[in-house]
Design an enzyme around this catalytic site. Structure first.
Site, PDB file in Angstrom:
ATOM      1  N   TYR A 235     -30.351  -6.815  20.720  1.00  0.00           N
ATOM      2  CA  TYR A 235     -29.001  -7.317  20.964  1.00  0.00           C
ATOM      3  C   TYR A 235     -28.733  -7.704  22.418  1.00  0.00           C
ATOM      4  O   TYR A 235     -27.635  -8.119  22.759  1.00  0.00           O
ATOM      5  CB  TYR A 235     -27.971  -6.288  20.505  1.00  0.00           C
ATOM      6  CG  TYR A 235     -28.028  -6.048  19.013  1.00  0.00           C
ATOM      7  CD1 TYR A 235     -27.884  -7.113  18.128  1.00  0.00           C
ATOM      8  CD2 TYR A 235     -28.251  -4.784  18.496  1.00  0.00           C
ATOM      9  CE1 TYR A 235     -27.966  -6.913  16.762  1.00  0.00           C
ATOM     10  CE2 TYR A 235     -28.321  -4.569  17.129  1.00  0.00           C
ATOM     11  CZ  TYR A 235     -28.178  -5.638  16.272  1.00  0.00           C
ATOM     12  OH  TYR A 235     -28.248  -5.440  14.929  1.00  0.00           O
TER      13      TYR A 235
ATOM     14  N   HIS B 231     -23.348 -14.167  15.935  1.00  0.00           N
ATOM     15  CA  HIS B 231     -24.227 -12.997  15.980  1.00  0.00           C
ATOM     16  C   HIS B 231     -25.089 -13.069  17.220  1.00  0.00           C
ATOM     17  O   HIS B 231     -25.558 -14.147  17.591  1.00  0.00           O
ATOM     18  CB  HIS B 231     -25.121 -12.948  14.730  1.00  0.00           C
ATOM     19  CG  HIS B 231     -24.348 -12.784  13.472  1.00  0.00           C
ATOM     20  ND1 HIS B 231     -23.843 -11.577  13.067  1.00  0.00           N
ATOM     21  CD2 HIS B 231     -23.944 -13.691  12.555  1.00  0.00           C
ATOM     22  CE1 HIS B 231     -23.174 -11.733  11.936  1.00  0.00           C
ATOM     23  NE2 HIS B 231     -23.222 -13.013  11.600  1.00  0.00           N
TER      24      HIS B 231
HETATM   25  C1  DQA Z   1     -25.135  -8.438  14.398  1.00  0.00           C
HETATM   26  C2  DQA Z   1     -26.169  -8.471  13.286  1.00  0.00           C
HETATM   27  C3  DQA Z   1     -25.851  -7.452  12.191  1.00  0.00           C
HETATM   28  O1  DQA Z   1     -26.855  -7.475  11.191  1.00  0.00           O
HETATM   29  C4  DQA Z   1     -25.764  -6.059  12.775  1.00  0.00           C
HETATM   30  O2  DQA Z   1     -25.391  -5.134  11.782  1.00  0.00           O
HETATM   31  C5  DQA Z   1     -24.838  -5.978  13.931  1.00  0.00           C
HETATM   32  C6  DQA Z   1     -24.976  -7.024  14.969  1.00  0.00           C
HETATM   33  C7  DQA Z   1     -25.494  -9.362  15.584  1.00  0.00           C
HETATM   34  O3  DQA Z   1     -24.619  -9.670  16.374  1.00  0.00           O
HETATM   35  O4  DQA Z   1     -26.671  -9.760  15.708  1.00  0.00           O
HETATM   36  O5  DQA Z   1     -24.006  -5.089  14.040  1.00  0.00           O
HETATM   37  O6  DQA Z   1     -23.886  -8.879  13.871  1.00  0.00           O
END
Ligand code: DQA
Length: 143
Positions: free
Chosen positions: A26, A102
């Site tokens: 992330y 995302h």
């Molecule tokens: C997310 C991707 C999702 O699968 C995960 O549960 C998250 C972060 C992203 O920003 O990449 O909480 O939304």
């Protein structure tokens, strides 16, 4: 100059402690740092934000956005993206455009259940995999 618009940055579960959890996936920035970067990049817009781990709070905020002057929403529903038909319906129920973002590229993730977003189907568009830049591009798409 581009017009000022009222933008809501909305975040679902987990994303409040990005650094503590899986920075390799992330990125290195905290949610606060991402918000600060977006605000700095778009000084012409009025940007507010809300993070909640609670589906109902997110639904209430989406509904409220229909009546409080919000003109665009950049939404990262977190893991609720993969399961929440309630959030999808809330997005569909408001006239305000929503761009789903995302940090990670959902389609490159190891878990197959992350490859599908039910909320994305209710949104105007989706930006996935560009880290904090996903949020910048989301605001740009709305402004
Ligand atoms: C997310 C991707 C999702 O699968 C995960 O549960 C998250 C972060 C992203 O920003 O990449 O909480 O939304």
């Amino acid at each position: 100059a581009r017009p000022t618009i009222n933008i809501l940055l909305l975040y679902g579960p987990k994303l409040f402690r990005l650094v503590a959890g899986e920075p390799d996936i992330y990125g290195p920035l905290t949610l606060e740092q991402i918000v600060a970067a977006v605000v700095a990049r778009f000084p012409q817009h009025r940007i507010t934000h809300l993070q909640s781990n609670h589906e109902g709070v997110l639904i209430d905020r989406l509904h409220a956005a229909a009546a409080d002057g919000t003109e665009g929403i950049v939404f990262n529903p977190g893991a609720l993206s993969h399961s929440s038909y309630a959030l999808a319906d809330a997005i569909r129920s408001i006239p305000v455009p929503v761009v789903e973002v995302h940090l990670s590229n959902l389609y490159a993730r190891a878990e197959a259940w992350r490859h599908r977003s039910v909320t994305a189907a209710a949104c105007r568009g989706v930006i996935s995999g560009l880290g904090a830049e996903s949020y910048i591009l989301g605001v740009q798409a709305l402004g």
